[in-house]
Design an enzyme around this catalytic site. Structure first.
Site, PDB file in Angstrom:
ATOM      1  N   ARG A   1      79.649 -86.631  19.409  1.00  0.00           N
ATOM      2  CA  ARG A   1      78.697 -85.588  19.818  1.00  0.00           C
ATOM      3  C   ARG A   1      79.396 -84.236  19.937  1.00  0.00           C
ATOM      4  NH1 ARG A   1      76.716 -88.796  24.793  1.00  0.00           N
ATOM      5  NH2 ARG A   1      75.644 -86.892  25.416  1.00  0.00           N
TER       6      ARG A   1
ATOM      7  N   ARG B   1      72.169 -95.316  33.379  1.00  0.00           N
ATOM      8  CA  ARG B   1      73.139 -94.611  32.535  1.00  0.00           C
ATOM      9  C   ARG B   1      72.633 -94.636  31.099  1.00  0.00           C
ATOM     10  NH1 ARG B   1      78.349 -93.907  35.246  1.00  0.00           N
ATOM     11  NH2 ARG B   1      78.090 -94.921  37.262  1.00  0.00           N
TER      12      ARG B   1
ATOM     13  N   LYS C   1      74.035 -78.402  31.142  1.00  0.00           N
ATOM     14  CA  LYS C   1      72.741 -77.821  30.762  1.00  0.00           C
ATOM     15  C   LYS C   1      71.590 -78.425  31.581  1.00  0.00           C
ATOM     16  CE  LYS C   1      73.170 -79.134  26.423  1.00  0.00           C
ATOM     17  NZ  LYS C   1      74.469 -79.858  26.548  1.00  0.00           N
TER      18      LYS C   1
ATOM     19  N   ARG D   1      78.440 -89.761  34.111  1.00  0.00           N
ATOM     20  CA  ARG D   1      77.061 -89.308  34.379  1.00  0.00           C
ATOM     21  C   ARG D   1      76.100 -90.468  34.617  1.00  0.00           C
ATOM     22  NH1 ARG D   1      74.494 -85.189  30.212  1.00  0.00           N
ATOM     23  NH2 ARG D   1      75.136 -86.696  28.660  1.00  0.00           N
TER      24      ARG D   1
ATOM     25  N   ARG E   1      69.763 -76.689  18.148  1.00  0.00           N
ATOM     26  CA  ARG E   1      71.099 -77.241  17.901  1.00  0.00           C
ATOM     27  C   ARG E   1      71.549 -77.026  16.469  1.00  0.00           C
ATOM     28  NH1 ARG E   1      70.856 -81.356  22.405  1.00  0.00           N
ATOM     29  NH2 ARG E   1      72.813 -82.493  22.467  1.00  0.00           N
TER      30      ARG E   1
HETATM   31  P1  ADP Z   1      74.486 -81.638  29.721  1.00  0.00           P
HETATM   32  O1  ADP Z   1      72.991 -81.612  29.987  1.00  0.00           O
HETATM   33  O2  ADP Z   1      75.010 -80.300  29.280  1.00  0.00           O
HETATM   34  O3  ADP Z   1      74.882 -82.722  28.780  1.00  0.00           O
HETATM   35  P2  ADP Z   1      74.693 -82.515  32.523  1.00  0.00           P
HETATM   36  O4  ADP Z   1      73.991 -81.436  33.273  1.00  0.00           O
HETATM   37  O5  ADP Z   1      73.980 -83.805  32.350  1.00  0.00           O
HETATM   38  O6  ADP Z   1      75.204 -81.937  31.093  1.00  0.00           O
HETATM   39  O7  ADP Z   1      76.097 -82.763  33.253  1.00  0.00           O
HETATM   40  C1  ADP Z   1      76.962 -83.806  32.804  1.00  0.00           C
HETATM   41  C2  ADP Z   1      77.554 -84.527  34.014  1.00  0.00           C
HETATM   42  O8  ADP Z   1      78.499 -83.677  34.665  1.00  0.00           O
HETATM   43  C3  ADP Z   1      76.530 -84.920  35.076  1.00  0.00           C
HETATM   44  O9  ADP Z   1      76.929 -86.156  35.634  1.00  0.00           O
HETATM   45  C4  ADP Z   1      76.619 -83.779  36.107  1.00  0.00           C
HETATM   46  O10 ADP Z   1      76.334 -84.274  37.433  1.00  0.00           O
HETATM   47  C5  ADP Z   1      78.065 -83.343  35.988  1.00  0.00           C
HETATM   48  N1  ADP Z   1      78.230 -81.883  36.083  1.00  0.00           N
HETATM   49  C6  ADP Z   1      77.405 -80.907  35.667  1.00  0.00           C
HETATM   50  N2  ADP Z   1      77.931 -79.674  35.889  1.00  0.00           N
HETATM   51  C7  ADP Z   1      79.155 -79.893  36.452  1.00  0.00           C
HETATM   52  C8  ADP Z   1      80.197 -79.028  36.929  1.00  0.00           C
HETATM   53  N3  ADP Z   1      80.095 -77.690  36.860  1.00  0.00           N
HETATM   54  N4  ADP Z   1      81.310 -79.613  37.456  1.00  0.00           N
HETATM   55  C9  ADP Z   1      81.430 -80.967  37.523  1.00  0.00           C
HETATM   56  N5  ADP Z   1      80.478 -81.826  37.093  1.00  0.00           N
HETATM   57  C10 ADP Z   1      79.347 -81.299  36.569  1.00  0.00           C
HETATM   58  P1  ADP Z   2      73.801 -83.923  25.674  1.00  0.00           P
HETATM   59  O1  ADP Z   2      73.461 -82.571  26.162  1.00  0.00           O
HETATM   60  O2  ADP Z   2      74.557 -84.736  26.660  1.00  0.00           O
HETATM   61  O3  ADP Z   2      74.453 -83.916  24.331  1.00  0.00           O
HETATM   62  P2  ADP Z   2      70.986 -84.515  25.013  1.00  0.00           P
HETATM   63  O4  ADP Z   2      70.174 -85.320  25.954  1.00  0.00           O
HETATM   64  O5  ADP Z   2      70.683 -83.081  24.870  1.00  0.00           O
HETATM   65  O6  ADP Z   2      72.503 -84.795  25.430  1.00  0.00           O
HETATM   66  O7  ADP Z   2      70.897 -85.181  23.551  1.00  0.00           O
HETATM   67  C1  ADP Z   2      71.128 -86.550  23.337  1.00  0.00           C
HETATM   68  C2  ADP Z   2      71.005 -86.850  21.849  1.00  0.00           C
HETATM   69  O8  ADP Z   2      69.665 -86.563  21.412  1.00  0.00           O
HETATM   70  C3  ADP Z   2      71.897 -86.001  20.937  1.00  0.00           C
HETATM   71  O9  ADP Z   2      73.197 -86.563  20.801  1.00  0.00           O
HETATM   72  C4  ADP Z   2      71.102 -86.031  19.631  1.00  0.00           C
HETATM   73  O10 ADP Z   2      71.264 -87.276  18.964  1.00  0.00           O
HETATM   74  C5  ADP Z   2      69.665 -85.972  20.121  1.00  0.00           C
HETATM   75  N1  ADP Z   2      69.155 -84.576  20.249  1.00  0.00           N
HETATM   76  C6  ADP Z   2      68.780 -83.952  21.397  1.00  0.00           C
HETATM   77  N2  ADP Z   2      68.351 -82.709  21.129  1.00  0.00           N
HETATM   78  C7  ADP Z   2      68.474 -82.532  19.789  1.00  0.00           C
HETATM   79  C8  ADP Z   2      68.214 -81.441  18.908  1.00  0.00           C
HETATM   80  N3  ADP Z   2      67.748 -80.256  19.351  1.00  0.00           N
HETATM   81  N4  ADP Z   2      68.478 -81.642  17.586  1.00  0.00           N
HETATM   82  C9  ADP Z   2      68.943 -82.813  17.112  1.00  0.00           C
HETATM   83  N5  ADP Z   2      69.216 -83.868  17.884  1.00  0.00           N
HETATM   84  C10 ADP Z   2      68.979 -83.740  19.214  1.00  0.00           C
END
Ligand code: ADP
Ligand code: ADP
Ligand code: ZN
Length: 221
Positions: free
Chosen positions: A175, A163, A16, A130, A91
């Site tokens: 999560r 990180r 995302k 990541r 969410r």
């Molecule tokens: P999200 O915001 O949904 O949690 P991220 O965009 O932070 O996910 O992506 C999670 C990790 O995976 C990051 O380290 C990113 O560089 C990597 N990543 C994102 N999309 C892909 C993909 N299509 N294939 C492999 N790695 C990916």
């Molecule tokens: P990822 O896409 O990798 O799960 P985010 O950065 O979106 O990570 O979210 C990290 C943490 O922040 C979540 O595990 C949750 O605890 C909190 N969080 C983020 N967005 C929301 C939301 N819309 N509602 C509730 N908790 C949230």
């Protein structure tokens, strides 16, 4: 056409944030990440940040009350008029209903909700590998997205990276559970409204980007 409101739905690691940043650049939209907003509140030590910290470290969802207050503040800023990509919000059912009400108040509605479809098991590896640039926030991965020149951010040249405390294999499983229990039902919610799009997000970053850009170009350009 009024400014697009795009939602990226998907579990932690689905891509995302990575995709939202690329859409920002390509389409001039504004990325709104509630995760980033919450991490900023934790770092700033605000009341909301203090309440959210332990919940985030445990991999659970922060309360709708806190998340909605932070999002509404952000949506009151003028740049959102360019159109937004919601990354990690809504969410829960409650957040989705509150978003609809907030948009309706401004004569708007959700343009498209894109579900990034992935396998849970692969998400553990994506999240564990990541890291981000401490200078500009660009996202990287130990295996899947390395800087072109080792140790130097492609975007800003910074040599400092960080990180997230919650990006470990154990918390990711919590999560993922929260995602399936509380967020995945929103896929059906947006399907019923006729705005759902699904894309296969297991392929390489560039392939996912192309699929997403095709959708955004169609619904929001
Ligand atoms: P999200 O915001 O949904 O949690 P991220 O965009 O932070 O996910 O992506 C999670 C990790 O995976 C990051 O380290 C990113 O560089 C990597 N990543 C994102 N999309 C892909 C993909 N299509 N294939 C492999 N790695 C990916
Ligand atoms: P990822 O896409 O990798 O799960 P985010 O950065 O979106 O990570 O979210 C990290 C943490 O922040 C979540 O595990 C949750 O605890 C909190 N969080 C983020 N967005 C929301 C939301 N819309 N509602 C509730 N908790 C949230
Ligand atoms: Zn950088």
């Amino acid at each position: 056409m009024s400014a697009p409101v795009l939602i990226l739905l998907g579990p932690p690691g689905a891509g995302k944030g990575t995709q939202a940043r690329m859409l920002e650049e390509e389409f001039g939209l504004v990325q709104l990440s509630t995760g980033d907003m919450l991490r900023a509140a934790v770092a700033a030590g605000t009341d909301a940040g203090r309440a959210a910290k332990a919940v985030m470290e445990a991999g659970a969802l922060v309360s709708d009350e806190i998340v909605l207050a932070i999002l509404k503040d952000r949506m009151a800023q003028p740049d959102v008029a360019r159109g937004i990509i919601l990354d990690g919000f809504p969410r829960t059912d409650g957040q989705a209903a509150a978003l609809d009400a907030l948009l309706a108040g401004a004569g708007q509605k959700v343009t498209a909700a894109v579900s990034l479809e992935v396998d849970d098991e692969a998400m553990v590896g994506r999240v564990s590998g990541r890291y981000t640039c401490a200078g500009c926030g660009e996202g990287y991965h130990d295996e899947f997205k390395r800087p072109a020149s080792a140790g130097h951010c492609d975007k800003c040249g910074s040599t400092a990276f960080k990180r997230r405390a919650d990006d470990n294999a154990e918390t990711v499983r919590e999560r993922l559970k929260a995602y399936h229990a509380q967020t995945a039902p929103l896929i059906a919610y947006y399907d019923t409204k006729g705005v759902l799009e699904r894309i296969d997000a297991m392929g390489p970053i560039a392939a996912v980007r192309d699929a997403l850009a095709g959708i955004v170009g169609r619904v929001a350009a």
